[in-house]
Design an enzyme around this catalytic site. Structure first.
Site, PDB file in Angstrom:
ATOM      1  N   LYS A 192       7.054   3.063  -6.430  1.00 54.45           N
ATOM      2  CA  LYS A 192       7.666   1.724  -6.403  1.00 54.45           C
ATOM      3  C   LYS A 192       6.579   0.673  -6.584  1.00 54.45           C
ATOM      4  CE  LYS A 192       8.512  -1.514  -3.474  1.00 54.45           C
ATOM      5  NZ  LYS A 192       8.451  -2.698  -4.345  1.00 54.45           N
ATOM      6  N   GLU A 401      -7.237 -12.831   6.142  1.00 56.51           N
ATOM      7  CA  GLU A 401      -7.361 -12.649   4.693  1.00 56.51           C
ATOM      8  C   GLU A 401      -6.675 -13.828   4.001  1.00 56.51           C
ATOM      9  OE1 GLU A 401      -5.077  -9.381   3.015  1.00 56.51           O
ATOM     10  OE2 GLU A 401      -6.880  -8.724   1.983  1.00 56.51           O
TER      11      GLU A 401
HETATM   12  P1  NAD Z   1       2.767  -6.480   0.364  1.00 53.32           P
HETATM   13  O1  NAD Z   1       2.413  -5.710   1.578  1.00 53.32           O
HETATM   14  O2  NAD Z   1       3.574  -7.701   0.511  1.00 53.32           O
HETATM   15  O3  NAD Z   1       3.571  -5.555  -0.680  1.00 53.32           O
HETATM   16  C1  NAD Z   1       3.037  -4.342  -1.163  1.00 53.32           C
HETATM   17  C2  NAD Z   1       4.169  -3.431  -1.593  1.00 53.32           C
HETATM   18  O4  NAD Z   1       4.956  -3.077  -0.452  1.00 53.32           O
HETATM   19  C3  NAD Z   1       5.132  -4.065  -2.599  1.00 53.32           C
HETATM   20  O5  NAD Z   1       5.516  -3.075  -3.533  1.00 53.32           O
HETATM   21  C4  NAD Z   1       6.314  -4.451  -1.704  1.00 53.32           C
HETATM   22  O6  NAD Z   1       7.533  -4.522  -2.399  1.00 53.32           O
HETATM   23  C5  NAD Z   1       6.328  -3.301  -0.711  1.00 53.32           C
HETATM   24  N1  NAD Z   1       7.005  -3.574   0.552  1.00 53.32           N
HETATM   25  C6  NAD Z   1       7.260  -4.774   1.133  1.00 53.32           C
HETATM   26  N2  NAD Z   1       7.933  -4.589   2.297  1.00 53.32           N
HETATM   27  C7  NAD Z   1       8.091  -3.254   2.455  1.00 53.32           C
HETATM   28  C8  NAD Z   1       8.699  -2.432   3.458  1.00 53.32           C
HETATM   29  N3  NAD Z   1       9.267  -2.953   4.541  1.00 53.32           N
HETATM   30  N4  NAD Z   1       8.653  -1.104   3.296  1.00 53.32           N
HETATM   31  C9  NAD Z   1       8.048  -0.539   2.227  1.00 53.32           C
HETATM   32  N5  NAD Z   1       7.492  -1.255   1.235  1.00 53.32           N
HETATM   33  C10 NAD Z   1       7.494  -2.602   1.349  1.00 53.32           C
HETATM   34  O7  NAD Z   1       1.381  -6.755  -0.350  1.00 53.32           O
HETATM   35  P2  NAD Z   1       1.113  -7.610  -1.643  1.00 53.32           P
HETATM   36  O8  NAD Z   1       1.316  -9.046  -1.285  1.00 53.32           O
HETATM   37  O9  NAD Z   1       1.850  -7.036  -2.804  1.00 53.32           O
HETATM   38  O10 NAD Z   1      -0.445  -7.309  -1.881  1.00 53.32           O
HETATM   39  C11 NAD Z   1      -1.450  -8.002  -1.229  1.00 53.32           C
HETATM   40  C12 NAD Z   1      -2.022  -7.188  -0.086  1.00 53.32           C
HETATM   41  O11 NAD Z   1      -2.466  -5.923  -0.555  1.00 53.32           O
HETATM   42  C13 NAD Z   1      -3.235  -7.835   0.529  1.00 53.32           C
HETATM   43  O12 NAD Z   1      -3.172  -7.790   1.926  1.00 53.32           O
HETATM   44  C14 NAD Z   1      -4.385  -6.954   0.029  1.00 53.32           C
HETATM   45  O13 NAD Z   1      -5.536  -6.962   0.822  1.00 53.32           O
HETATM   46  C15 NAD Z   1      -3.754  -5.649  -0.034  1.00 53.32           C
HETATM   47  N6  NAD Z   1      -4.499  -4.757  -0.941  1.00 53.32           N
HETATM   48  C16 NAD Z   1      -5.269  -3.768  -0.413  1.00 53.32           C
HETATM   49  C17 NAD Z   1      -6.029  -2.939  -1.244  1.00 53.32           C
HETATM   50  C18 NAD Z   1      -6.879  -1.844  -0.699  1.00 53.32           C
HETATM   51  O14 NAD Z   1      -7.212  -0.951  -1.465  1.00 53.32           O
HETATM   52  N7  NAD Z   1      -7.261  -1.843   0.567  1.00 53.32           N
HETATM   53  C19 NAD Z   1      -5.974  -3.128  -2.617  1.00 53.32           C
HETATM   54  C20 NAD Z   1      -5.177  -4.154  -3.110  1.00 53.32           C
HETATM   55  C21 NAD Z   1      -4.425  -4.948  -2.259  1.00 53.32           C
END
Ligand code: NAD
Length: 508
Positions: A192, A401
């Site tokens: 997803k 962050e």
């Molecule tokens: P997010 O957590 O909002 O969403 C990530 C994914 O999770 C999306 O596909 C979203 O649709 C899904 N999601 C949302 N709610 C969910 C739920 N309840 N259950 C399952 N899936 C759900 O993150 P974002 O805004 O897309 O990305 C930014 C974040 O990602 C930042 O905090 C960043 O630091 C982190 N990030 C971490 C790494 C790493 O390798 N450590 C790399 C890139 C991004």
């Protein structure tokens, strides 16, 4: 008006029509049963880039069922490592052949500069190639020192059905840190992507079919966290969830997965420090600081968003960072000269601004930037390269962050104090040190609580070198050999040679 380097609208042609993304379930491209669709409007250009099927619980469950069948009948795990590697290598070739098409759509969906999107996609092909090499060299252990009559082997087996949930900031790279490794291991998957950046994942589905991947081995469900991501995290037919995204959502996924005790791998946020000592090559350090904070518009888990500068050089070093920040070209992501593009959504832009405003109110000094700015011909969804000094460790901007092009400057006096500041954080993804003294670098590297430590460089990465976080930055590791191991179960097989075992039951 601030003296910044702004790239106005380039007038480069946009795609004639939005990309149409559908679910891939059991080898078939499908719309949602209820016909729901979500549109992604480009953060930089304001046009509809893609129309994606918006999945519900039914689509998520159908995809999980397909992945379960594909795993249980061994149509993929039953192939030799050589055969699996051949599909991964062919996929890498196809990714390379499609870099331009994918980079354009990823740029328009995410707002990142086109040169970075090209680099991300062509670099991802190398992850697929590296994973192919692991598929062929995968092995367990043998124990032949257990006595003459015993032999044991430790087998590595694919864990099963894996849910892969990815974010919007590096949609194709992050998918490629996970999927080829899961496939090399012999797993089947349901993917997803973020609702904001669905298209390159859908395109990958086409490439996988062309590369000869059997139907049902990789399934893609488009849509939101609720209900699609939540179903992928809780369904009992799923054996493992691997997630990259925010720490808050990661916590929820771990909780959802706990009911059936699935394995969970989490790559989460960071508040990554770069520590600059006076004996460092300060010009290289300043350049790396600027790269570290503005790369991908600062919307990067590895963003070097806080620097700790030795008090003796803090004023001069900050001034040099500000000077370099003015020269960073921000504006139209389609222009190859652009280094910093658009902010992913207006809500996210407001969140970034909130951190800067709060810091200013609490006594910090905004040395550069500090607000959104319209780019001529493209609108307001851009945030200026921003440097904030006189920050104290208790301020939210120093601890949380921000996920934007905002650099926070703190100072220190000794290595011990620097390490204390580095480790006074909920996160532990990466950390960096700049010094010409090897002892300073090694002591820092040993003491920093982080999954990766860089010395005299920032953000260099390789498929061979594993990646992941400690503390609230995550669980588990990606890429490298350890990245493959995450997708494997370990089975011990103990064998007796001959009938040498004395009976347990003694005849009376
Ligand atoms: P997010 O957590 O909002 O969403 C990530 C994914 O999770 C999306 O596909 C979203 O649709 C899904 N999601 C949302 N709610 C969910 C739920 N309840 N259950 C399952 N899936 C759900 O993150 P974002 O805004 O897309 O990305 C930014 C974040 O990602 C930042 O905090 C960043 O630091 C982190 N990030 C971490 C790494 C790493 O390798 N450590 C790399 C890139 C991004």
């Amino acid at each position: 008006m601030l003296d910044l380097t702004v790239i106005p609208a380039s007038g480069i042609a946009l795609p004639a029509a939005p990309f149409r993304a559908r679910h891939l379930i059991d080898g078939a491209w499908l719309d949602s049963a209820d016909g729901a669709v979500s549109e992604r409007i480009s953060p930089s250009h304001g046009v509809v880039v893609s129309r994606a099927a918006k999945g519900g619980k039914a689509e998520a469950e159908a995809a999980i069922a397909a992945a379960r069948r594909a795993f249980d009948d061994a149509r993929w795990s039953g192939l030799s490592g050589k055969a699996r590697a051949a599909v991964l290598l062919k996929t890498a070739d196809l990714i390379e052949a499609n870099v331009e098409r994918m980079a354009l759509i990823e740029t328009l969906e995410s707002g990142k500069p086109i040169t970075q999107a090209r680099g991300e996609i062509s670099g991802a092909a190398d992850l697929w190639r590296y994973a192919a090499s692991l598929a062929r060299t995968l092995h367990g252990d043998s124990h032949n020192s257990l006595g003459q009559d015993m032999l044991a082997v430790v087998l590595k087996e694919p864990i099963g059905v894996v849910s892969i949930i990815t974010p919007w900031n590096f949609p194709f790279w992050i998918l490629s840190q996970k999927l080829p490794f899961a496939l090399a291991a012999g797993c089947t998957c349901v993917v997803k992507p973020s609702e904001l950046t669905p298209s390159t994942t859908a395109i990958l589905g086409e490439l996988l079919a062309e590369a000869g991947l059997p139907a049902g081995v990789v399934n893609i469900v488009l849509g939101y966290g609720q209900p699609v991501g939540a179903t992928l995290s809780s369904d009992p037919r799923v054996d493992m969830v691997t997630f990259t995204g925010s720490t808050a959502v990661g916590r929820g996924i771990a909780a959802a997965a706990s009911a059936t005790l699935k394995k969970v791998a989490l790559e989460l946020g960071g508040k990554n420090p770069q520590v600059i000592f006076p004996d460092a090559d300060l010009e290289s350090a300043a350049d790396a600081v600027v790269f570290g904070v503005y790369f991908n518009v600062g919307q990067c888990c590895n963003s070097g968003s806080r620097i700790l500068v030795h008090e003796d050089i803090s004023e001069a070093f900050t001034a040099r960072v500000v000077e370099l920040s003015r020269q960073v070209a921000f504006g139209d992501p389609l222009d190859p000269a652009t280094q910093v593009g658009a902010i992913v959504t207006p809500e996210h832009g407001a969140k970034i601004d909130g951190y800067v405003l709060a810091a200013r109110k609490a006594g910090a000094k905004v040395e550069l930037g500090g607000s959104s700015l319209a780019v001529p011909g493209l609108g307001h969804q851009f945030y200026q390269p921003t440097v904030v000094s006189r920050v104290t460790p208790d301020m939210a901007i120093a601890r949380e962050e921000v996920f934007g092009p905002v650099l926070t400057v703190l100072t220190f006096r000794s290595l011990d104090e620097a390490l204390a500041l580095v480790n006074d954080a909920d996160y532990g993804l990466s950390a960096g040190v700049w010094s010409e003294n090897v002892h300073t670098c090694l002591a820092f590297a040993r003491g920093a609580q982080a999954g990766t430590v860089w010395t005299n460089t920032w953000m260099d990465g390789f498929p061979e070198v594993t990646f992941g976080g400690v503390k609230q930055s995550g669980l588990g590791r990606e890429i490298g050999r350890y990245g493959l191991d995450e997708f494997m179960e370990i089975k011990s097989l103990v064998m007796r040679i001959g009938r040498t075992r004395a009976p347990w039951v003694r005849p009376r």
